[in-house]
Design an enzyme around this catalytic site. Sequence first.
Site, PDB file in Angstrom:
ATOM      1  CE  LYS A 145      -0.211  -0.459   5.034  1.00 19.92           C
ATOM      2  NZ  LYS A 145      -0.986  -0.837   6.088  1.00 19.92           N
ATOM      3  NE  ARG A 176      -6.313   0.273  11.800  1.00 20.29           N
ATOM      4  CZ  ARG A 176      -5.154  -0.001  11.223  1.00 20.29           C
ATOM      5  NH1 ARG A 176      -4.264   0.931  11.358  1.00 20.29           N
ATOM      6  NH2 ARG A 176      -4.744  -0.949  10.716  1.00 20.29           N
ATOM      7  CE1 TYR A 204      13.553  31.471   5.778  1.00 19.97           C
ATOM      8  CE2 TYR A 204      13.723  28.983   5.596  1.00 19.97           C
ATOM      9  CZ  TYR A 204      13.422  30.244   4.960  1.00 19.97           C
ATOM     10  OH  TYR A 204      12.993  30.407   3.737  1.00 19.97           O
ATOM     11  CG  MET A 255       9.514  23.932   1.059  1.00 19.85           C
ATOM     12  SD  MET A 255       8.255  24.834   0.286  1.00 19.85           S
ATOM     13  CE  MET A 255       7.360  25.688   1.850  1.00 19.85           C
TER      14      MET A 255
HETATM   15  C1  LIG Z   1      -0.398  -1.912   6.626  1.00 21.97           C
HETATM   16  C2  LIG Z   1      -0.852  -3.274   7.175  1.00 21.97           C
HETATM   17  C3  LIG Z   1       0.057  -4.382   7.323  1.00 21.97           C
HETATM   18  C4  LIG Z   1       1.244  -4.293   7.055  1.00 21.97           C
HETATM   19  O1  LIG Z   1       1.849  -3.887   8.338  1.00 21.97           O
HETATM   20  P1  LIG Z   1       3.737  -3.606   8.698  1.00 21.97           P
HETATM   21  O2  LIG Z   1       3.783  -3.315   9.917  1.00 21.97           O
HETATM   22  O3  LIG Z   1       3.974  -2.619   7.508  1.00 21.97           O
HETATM   23  O4  LIG Z   1       4.128  -5.049   8.093  1.00 21.97           O
HETATM   24  C5  LIG Z   1      -0.878  -5.617   7.510  1.00 21.97           C
HETATM   25  N1  LIG Z   1      -2.191  -5.575   7.763  1.00 21.97           N
HETATM   26  C6  LIG Z   1      -3.053  -4.592   7.477  1.00 21.97           C
HETATM   27  C7  LIG Z   1      -4.341  -4.834   7.697  1.00 21.97           C
HETATM   28  C8  LIG Z   1      -2.360  -3.250   7.183  1.00 21.97           C
HETATM   29  O5  LIG Z   1      -3.301  -2.241   7.087  1.00 21.97           O
END
Ligand SMILES: *Cc1c(COP(=O)(O)O)cnc(C)c1O
Length: 376
Positions: free
Chosen positions: A40, A138, A260, A311
């Site tokens: 992702k 969550r 800065y 930046m």
């Molecule tokens: C992002 C995610 C993972 C992977 O988690 P890592 O800590 O990056 O290994 C696994 N399962 C779900 C549902 C996630 O959202």
Amino acid sequence: MPDLKPDADLLLTIDLDALVANYMAYRALAHGAEVAGVVKADGYGLGLLPVARALADAGCTTFFVTNLAEGAALRSLLPDGHIFLTNGLPTGAARAIREADLIPCIGSWPELDEWVAEAGIAKRALPTALHFDTGMNRLGFSTLETLDMERLETGSKSLEIELVMSHLACADVEGHPLNAVQLERFRAVAARFPKARKSLANSAGVLLGGDYCFDLVRPGYALFGGNPRGSGVSPVIPVVGAYARILQVRDVGPDEVAGYGATWKTADSRRLATLSVGYADGYNWRLGSATGAARVAFGGHVAPVAGRVSMDLLIADVTDIAKEFVVRGAYAELIGPHIPLEEVAAYAGTIGYEVLTGLGDRYARHYTGKSAPTES
Ligand SMILES: *Cc1c(COP(=O)(O)O)cnc(C)c1O
């Protein structure tokens, strides 16, 4: 030093052989479970398609991405892969998700209703994952509420439940009491779906042992070289290097300042190098010297950051670095063999996940390894 791209002020090197080595390391750690690739957020900031290609070449056939857009992009690369959407089924997206042959992780009644309706239209049992919330509060059907199991079992009859999954809140803390609690809740709910495969563990979850691995594990961060526990001995090797060019070098006398706010002051003569990277490139503002002076490396030698991060610019105190390594146009290492990802995260007061996914798109990405895109 990596193979250089002459035109890139910012360079990200991605070692796909290291990525594959980490994937194989997880196969060896997973107690016989299948190892999916979680790719992702554009492959944790490293480029969805090259990263997925390398994992697929290494034998990975199951992938997790966040949403339809990521899933559709991945589908175009992998006509046969199993692609799960961790964020489930957004309202109105069922048709597009079915047409892209993606598998939503369904975790609420409205999602279930919409997916079942889509199965009715398609006149077939659509592949589905059921996501249960076992304590993180969550995402997913909450196993805390009086979850109407009968309704769920009946409701999902017209679907093909391929996977039952949950996610751990504290997997990176071995011995955290919530891990065992979530494990027990997951076992109880998973037992109601004997034909489905089961999945609980992310990168850190796999390290909790065989009880947590079930049929499928879902590492992301560790594949990309992140230490799943944030510190201590890592089961994986680094994948990423980040480099910025030196734009200017200057010598300054005593009683001068840099950056800065004039927060950094010289007591004696110093040499400063200005680099082509800033907080807009994910080089966190907190890495400035006022909050503890992160380090960058020149020819393998480390030097402290001087003053605030701008930046698009960064100043380093290179007084102690040999002149040959500090010339206009040379690359300074921001993350890499001498500056570990976890160190950058610690100085920035964040986690390596955020560092990786925050790098931004001004870096030229340079892939190396067997699965590297030919034109890189
Ligand atoms: C992002 C995610 C993972 C992977 O988690 P890592 O800590 O990056 O290994 C696994 N399962 C779900 C549902 C996630 O959202």
